[in-house]
Design a protein around this motif. Sequence first.
Motif, PDB file in Angstrom:
ATOM      1  N   ILE A 220       0.840  -1.202   0.000  1.00 29.04           N
ATOM      2  CA  ILE A 220       0.000   0.000   0.000  1.00 29.04           C
ATOM      3  C   ILE A 220       0.873   1.249   0.000  1.00 29.04           C
ATOM      4  N   ALA A 221       1.900   1.258   0.858  1.00 27.44           N
ATOM      5  CA  ALA A 221       2.779   2.423   0.933  1.00 27.44           C
ATOM      6  C   ALA A 221       3.467   2.677  -0.404  1.00 27.44           C
ATOM      7  N   ASP A 222       3.956   1.629  -1.032  1.00 28.23           N
ATOM      8  CA  ASP A 222       4.643   1.763  -2.313  1.00 28.23           C
ATOM      9  C   ASP A 222       3.682   2.208  -3.413  1.00 28.23           C
ATOM     10  N   GLY A 223       2.500   1.570  -3.465  1.00 28.95           N
ATOM     11  CA  GLY A 223       1.565   1.890  -4.534  1.00 28.95           C
ATOM     12  C   GLY A 223       0.932   3.262  -4.403  1.00 28.95           C
ATOM     13  N   ARG A 224       0.718   3.712  -3.162  1.00 29.20           N
ATOM     14  CA  ARG A 224       0.015   4.980  -2.945  1.00 29.20           C
ATOM     15  C   ARG A 224       0.952   6.104  -2.516  1.00 29.20           C
ATOM     16  N   SER A 225       2.258   5.864  -2.605  1.00 27.94           N
ATOM     17  CA  SER A 225       3.261   6.896  -2.299  1.00 27.94           C
ATOM     18  C   SER A 225       3.039   7.492  -0.911  1.00 27.94           C
ATOM     19  N   MET A 226       2.963   6.627   0.081  1.00 29.57           N
ATOM     20  CA  MET A 226       2.822   7.078   1.458  1.00 29.57           C
ATOM     21  C   MET A 226       3.795   6.312   2.337  1.00 29.57           C
ATOM     22  N   SER A 227       3.971   6.761   3.554  1.00 25.10           N
ATOM     23  CA  SER A 227       4.867   6.061   4.480  1.00 25.10           C
ATOM     24  C   SER A 227       4.190   4.807   5.024  1.00 25.10           C
ATOM     25  N   ILE A 228       4.992   3.923   5.616  1.00 20.98           N
ATOM     26  CA  ILE A 228       4.449   2.719   6.235  1.00 20.98           C
ATOM     27  C   ILE A 228       3.464   3.093   7.346  1.00 20.98           C
ATOM     28  N   GLU A 229       3.786   4.122   8.115  1.00 22.43           N
ATOM     29  CA  GLU A 229       2.894   4.533   9.201  1.00 22.43           C
ATOM     30  C   GLU A 229       1.580   5.080   8.666  1.00 22.43           C
ATOM     31  N   ASP A 230       1.641   5.824   7.562  1.00 22.01           N
ATOM     32  CA  ASP A 230       0.406   6.317   6.951  1.00 22.01           C
ATOM     33  C   ASP A 230      -0.424   5.152   6.408  1.00 22.01           C
ATOM     34  N   ALA A 231       0.261   4.146   5.849  1.00 13.97           N
ATOM     35  CA  ALA A 231      -0.448   2.962   5.357  1.00 13.97           C
ATOM     36  C   ALA A 231      -1.117   2.228   6.513  1.00 13.97           C
ATOM     37  N   ARG A 232      -0.421   2.137   7.654  1.00 12.64           N
ATOM     38  CA  ARG A 232      -0.994   1.485   8.830  1.00 12.64           C
ATOM     39  C   ARG A 232      -2.245   2.228   9.312  1.00 12.64           C
ATOM     40  N   ARG A 233      -2.168   3.560   9.326  1.00 14.33           N
ATOM     41  CA  ARG A 233      -3.328   4.350   9.753  1.00 14.33           C
ATOM     42  C   ARG A 233      -4.497   4.164   8.791  1.00 14.33           C
ATOM     43  N   ALA A 234      -4.180   4.065   7.487  1.00 16.49           N
ATOM     44  CA  ALA A 234      -5.238   3.869   6.489  1.00 16.49           C
ATOM     45  C   ALA A 234      -5.923   2.518   6.682  1.00 16.49           C
ATOM     46  N   VAL A 235      -5.131   1.493   6.967  1.00 19.07           N
ATOM     47  CA  VAL A 235      -5.704   0.165   7.191  1.00 19.07           C
ATOM     48  C   VAL A 235      -6.528   0.151   8.477  1.00 19.07           C
ATOM     49  N   ASP A 236      -6.012   0.772   9.524  1.00 19.13           N
ATOM     50  CA  ASP A 236      -6.749   0.815  10.786  1.00 19.13           C
ATOM     51  C   ASP A 236      -8.048   1.600  10.662  1.00 19.13           C
ATOM     52  N   GLY A 237      -8.131   2.488   9.690  1.00 21.48           N
ATOM     53  CA  GLY A 237      -9.358   3.254   9.472  1.00 21.48           C
ATOM     54  C   GLY A 237     -10.409   2.512   8.673  1.00 21.48           C
ATOM     55  N   GLY A 238     -10.067   1.331   8.124  1.00 22.24           N
ATOM     56  CA  GLY A 238     -10.993   0.567   7.300  1.00 22.24           C
ATOM     57  C   GLY A 238     -11.892  -0.338   8.125  1.00 22.24           C
ATOM     58  N   PRO A 239     -12.845  -1.020   7.483  1.00 22.56           N
ATOM     59  CA  PRO A 239     -13.117  -0.991   6.047  1.00 22.56           C
ATOM     60  C   PRO A 239     -13.826   0.291   5.615  1.00 22.56           C
ATOM     61  N   TYR A 240     -13.701   0.621   4.320  1.00 25.10           N
ATOM     62  CA  TYR A 240     -14.262   1.856   3.793  1.00 25.10           C
ATOM     63  C   TYR A 240     -15.526   1.546   3.007  1.00 25.10           C
TER      64      TYR A 240
END
Length: 585
Positions: A220-240
């Motif tokens: 996710i971090a690589d594909g969406r150009s975000m940090s690992i921590e931002d990817a973790r926050r995005a996953v913790d905010g799901g499901p969308y």
Amino acid sequence: MAKKRTIVVVAVLVSIFFILLPALAGLAVIGLLSESKPKVESGSVLALDLRETIEETSERPLLESLRGKTPVSLLEAVRLLRAAAEDPRIDALFIRGGMLGGIGWAAAGELREAIQEFRKSEKPVHVYIDYATDLAYMVAAAGDRIAMPPTGALLVDGIYGDVLFFKNLFAKADISFEEVHAGDYKSAPETFTRDSMSEPFREQIEAILDNRFHAMLEAIADGRSMSIEDARRAVDGGPYLVPEKALEAGLIDTICFRNDLDDALGLERDGGSRLLAIEDYRDSGVLSAKKAQRALALVYVVGDIVPGEKRDGLAGPEVAASGVIAEALEEAAEDDEVEAIVVRVSSPGGSATASDDILDALEAAKAKKPVIVSMGDVAASGGYWVSSGANLVFADATTITGSIGVFALRPVFHRFFDKIGIGREELQRGRNADIFASPRPWSEEHRSILKTGIDHIYDLFLAKVAAGRGLAIEEVEKIASGRVWSGEDAARIKLIDRLGGLLDAIDAAKSLAGIPAEEEIKIRVFPKERSILEKIRDADFGIRVSAEAELRKLLARYDLDAADFLPYAREHGVFWAYLPFRIRE
């Protein structure tokens, strides 16, 4: 009377044949009429639909074979993406997202890497998602831009694993299980002998979850150009379940209807769509390698490993039958055109005897030409047994492998028989004649005999791994004990040689065979798919298998697993090397 019955049976079979004959003939004619190859127009956009099943192999039972086009295999999919990147007629890639079917984490990783390689051609990758689970999104996130309709759902919320324990269920019927195992981590029997995880079982499951969750965050971090921590926050905010929330989290780029996206991308042109289905691209002959003078063999070891010749089994639509695979390896080794053999292993294991038969055939083939193993989603226990003797072993970082251990398991029915009022008299000649037949628990002597056998098989397993991997027995013992490892960890402890997918294994096979990297080759798949007449001869109409496959797909839509009871039948052997769990997205 018997003669009359025989005549009736023969008459019925003849009638069925003549009833089916016109239908089969018609299908054959249709097949001949539809043999014209699809044309690849300049300016085409290759369409990859993740909602369609992508399987390791293309072998299907008869009714499945007659139902429509052969689905694209994983190998075909990654090779087609590689070809499309260099094909001047292909302008872009369009991915339709959904619930990824047919493949798991490692194979999904290979598909993702193939999409990333396609992007290096500087051709755009567009993604449209109605809904997607974590695994499908990991693949889709490799695209340039992701669109979703206003009613879409992004079920990205992390990884969940569970193990079902049946001890208390069977106890309600006064049925218990007893087992003998070698290896502290060999936890397969626990699902029947315990009501919760042992600490060794939990330890290895936690490690696998950590490995896959990290791989997911990296993707996710690589594909969406975000940090690992931002990817973790995005996953913790799901499901969308509200697309606007996914947009705010940076997981998608736009919200629109499919028609609007088609218009924006210019996917329509005079006379029809620019989209070219990946199946049609394959059928155009782009992978035919007509000029190739040399070939590699690809031998599949997919499904539960069982003895014999039968290709479909009790636990699902495909098994790895030792007789079929050994014959395929021998045939590939004897083929003068085949320069090297790639063995694709995607199996949780099974019969120890069948696993050893396959390894014996692999080592015989290796004496004649290079043999490279490519591990799929899982190549553990018996799946690792058959892999250990290859010249090189490849695995994905998320492959589940190892599980070097052995067990024997059986139910104890004597209290159940008493409970339901069944009387039973036992007669025997020979002190241990009842060791596998009696519904009563094993005696101490029985258990001692079985433990001796289990330890013997385990010692053989260790010795074969040590010989195949070039390790000392003491080194193997430290990483064995039935413990499962991720591919990433397996590379560190020398259970495998390199991280990589099927195409990496094929490239390595070419190198070991002295074939230049740029030289075109043929890939011959073994076991060869049976013809329609062979399937009729084998009575493989696939009614049960097709029904099971459809049921599993239906259950998967609701995040449920069909109960996977291994066919612990006595005719398949006494000792098993098998993996006891699965992890869902």
